[in-house]
Design a protein around this motif. Sequence first.
Motif, PDB file in Angstrom:
ATOM      1  N   ALA A   1       0.824  -1.210   0.000  1.00  0.00           N
ATOM      2  CA  ALA A   1       0.000   0.000   0.000  1.00  0.00           C
ATOM      3  C   ALA A   1       0.858   1.260   0.000  1.00  0.00           C
ATOM      4  N   LEU A   2       1.938   1.249   0.768  1.00  0.00           N
ATOM      5  CA  LEU A   2       2.817   2.416   0.836  1.00  0.00           C
ATOM      6  C   LEU A   2       3.554   2.629  -0.483  1.00  0.00           C
ATOM      7  N   PHE A   3       4.070   1.562  -1.067  1.00  0.00           N
ATOM      8  CA  PHE A   3       4.745   1.694  -2.364  1.00  0.00           C
ATOM      9  C   PHE A   3       3.780   2.211  -3.429  1.00  0.00           C
ATOM     10  N   LEU A   4       2.565   1.659  -3.449  1.00  0.00           N
ATOM     11  CA  LEU A   4       1.586   2.098  -4.440  1.00  0.00           C
ATOM     12  C   LEU A   4       1.227   3.569  -4.241  1.00  0.00           C
ATOM     13  N   ALA A   5       1.088   3.987  -2.989  1.00  0.00           N
ATOM     14  CA  ALA A   5       0.772   5.392  -2.716  1.00  0.00           C
ATOM     15  C   ALA A   5       1.889   6.320  -3.181  1.00  0.00           C
ATOM     16  N   SER A   6       3.116   5.801  -3.204  1.00  0.00           N
ATOM     17  CA  SER A   6       4.252   6.616  -3.649  1.00  0.00           C
ATOM     18  C   SER A   6       4.382   6.652  -5.166  1.00  0.00           C
ATOM     19  N   GLY A   7       3.513   5.912  -5.858  1.00  0.00           N
ATOM     20  CA  GLY A   7       3.551   5.883  -7.318  1.00  0.00           C
ATOM     21  C   GLY A   7       4.349   4.739  -7.901  1.00  0.00           C
ATOM     22  N   ALA A   8       4.829   3.821  -7.059  1.00  0.00           N
ATOM     23  CA  ALA A   8       5.627   2.694  -7.541  1.00  0.00           C
ATOM     24  C   ALA A   8       4.727   1.609  -8.129  1.00  0.00           C
ATOM     25  N   HIS A   9       5.303   0.838  -9.027  1.00  0.00           N
ATOM     26  CA  HIS A   9       4.658  -0.322  -9.652  1.00  0.00           C
ATOM     27  C   HIS A   9       5.131  -1.549  -8.874  1.00  0.00           C
ATOM     28  N   THR A  10       4.206  -2.320  -8.286  1.00  0.00           N
ATOM     29  CA  THR A  10       4.590  -3.381  -7.356  1.00  0.00           C
ATOM     30  C   THR A  10       4.235  -4.778  -7.855  1.00  0.00           C
ATOM     31  N   GLY A  11       5.032  -5.728  -7.397  1.00  0.00           N
ATOM     32  CA  GLY A  11       4.726  -7.146  -7.530  1.00  0.00           C
ATOM     33  C   GLY A  11       4.785  -7.771  -6.155  1.00  0.00           C
ATOM     34  N   ALA A  12       4.002  -8.817  -5.920  1.00  0.00           N
ATOM     35  CA  ALA A  12       4.019  -9.496  -4.626  1.00  0.00           C
ATOM     36  C   ALA A  12       3.799 -10.986  -4.842  1.00  0.00           C
TER      37      ALA A  12
END
Length: 398
Positions: free
Chosen positions: A57-68
């Motif tokens: 959630a924090l990475f996404l809020a910062s504008g990052a593209h995430t994988g998990a």
Amino acid sequence: MDPRILDALFGLRGKVELGLGPSNRLLERLGRPELDLKWVHLAGTNGKGSTLAGLEALFLASGAHTGAFISPHLVRFNERFRLDGQPVSDIQLMAALTHVCALLGTRPEALPRATEKALGASFFEISLSLAMVIFKEAAVDWALIETGLGGRLDATNALQNPKASVITRIGLDHREYLGETLAEIALEKLAILRPHTPSFLAPQTPQINQLALDYAQSRGLDLQPCPTLEGWDLGLNGAHQKENLGTALACFNHLCPNQLDEAAQKEALAQVRWPGRLEYVNPHFLIDGAHNAQGLASLFQYLRDQHPGKHILLALGWMTGKRLFEGLDQSGLDLTWQPIQGGFQGAEPNPEATLSTFGPCLPTKVLSQFCAHLPPQFDLIVLAGSLYLLGEFKSLKL
């Protein structure tokens, strides 16, 4: 995805054999995709998924593209592979599987005739390789990788060059693989820590906290204890989530300093959701993946805090060999225990024998009746235990 291919993949879930050899070989054939990724490694007994969800959630809020990469899934295999907080599509998953199968000398359509021995890789090792292919193809900015079992010999520990390591709450679980004592289990999980890599330690018991700090100091590792997050409105229920999301925040702030101000961080963590963790199906029906003694203790504390004085039906199902009730304190709770015998893998064959207070064992499908019509003598129904059980319940599509 073709159900026959999925069934064949699941059929590779045989006897657990820990070790890094097969994963190392697969990753080498893939060209070490993790070296092109920034990734975070998470290990621990409880809280990995919630901490991962907070980081995501924090990475996404910062504008990052995430994988998990997570395990297990609840309903669909795709849930194990997330891009920007959502399960991957069947098309993305099939493309990755075709690529990995080619490296194993086979095709997805041939998997129903394959064996783990012939492939040289297990279900989990293949799943990890799928995640690496998917994340590299999607060019994620950050990949979040959960261990499957333990740490030292877990397949994910074959991955190289993490940007951070996270240790969540450590408790007694999987003793047949990791050791009988808390210290033995902790050492298995702490083995994911790497030199020159920032590492973050969730709040622990004093014994484990000191053991972890001594372990890190003796090896010259950078291990930072994380504070509990107090005074924030969080999207996940339970006091223990203050620890998990506090750990996520400490890790994020180290990796991405000054990327989000406090208001944006609070907004991100208020929106975190993680299925099957103190999740309300309706106001009178709660589900939780409390599958070990530490998890049950957290669930019981939540019930004391949020549902004092209520008559609660606790429907519980767990995997064979779990010792859920050691030292368990149910004081202050008005509980009626109900064992559930699901079709999930390795379910305890005779759970009612564990506690004399249990009544006759019920199949999972009966829970749909509870959900639709609350038995009048209860104020709340709680379905808890194995995540496989929760997945079976969610598959009922109530």
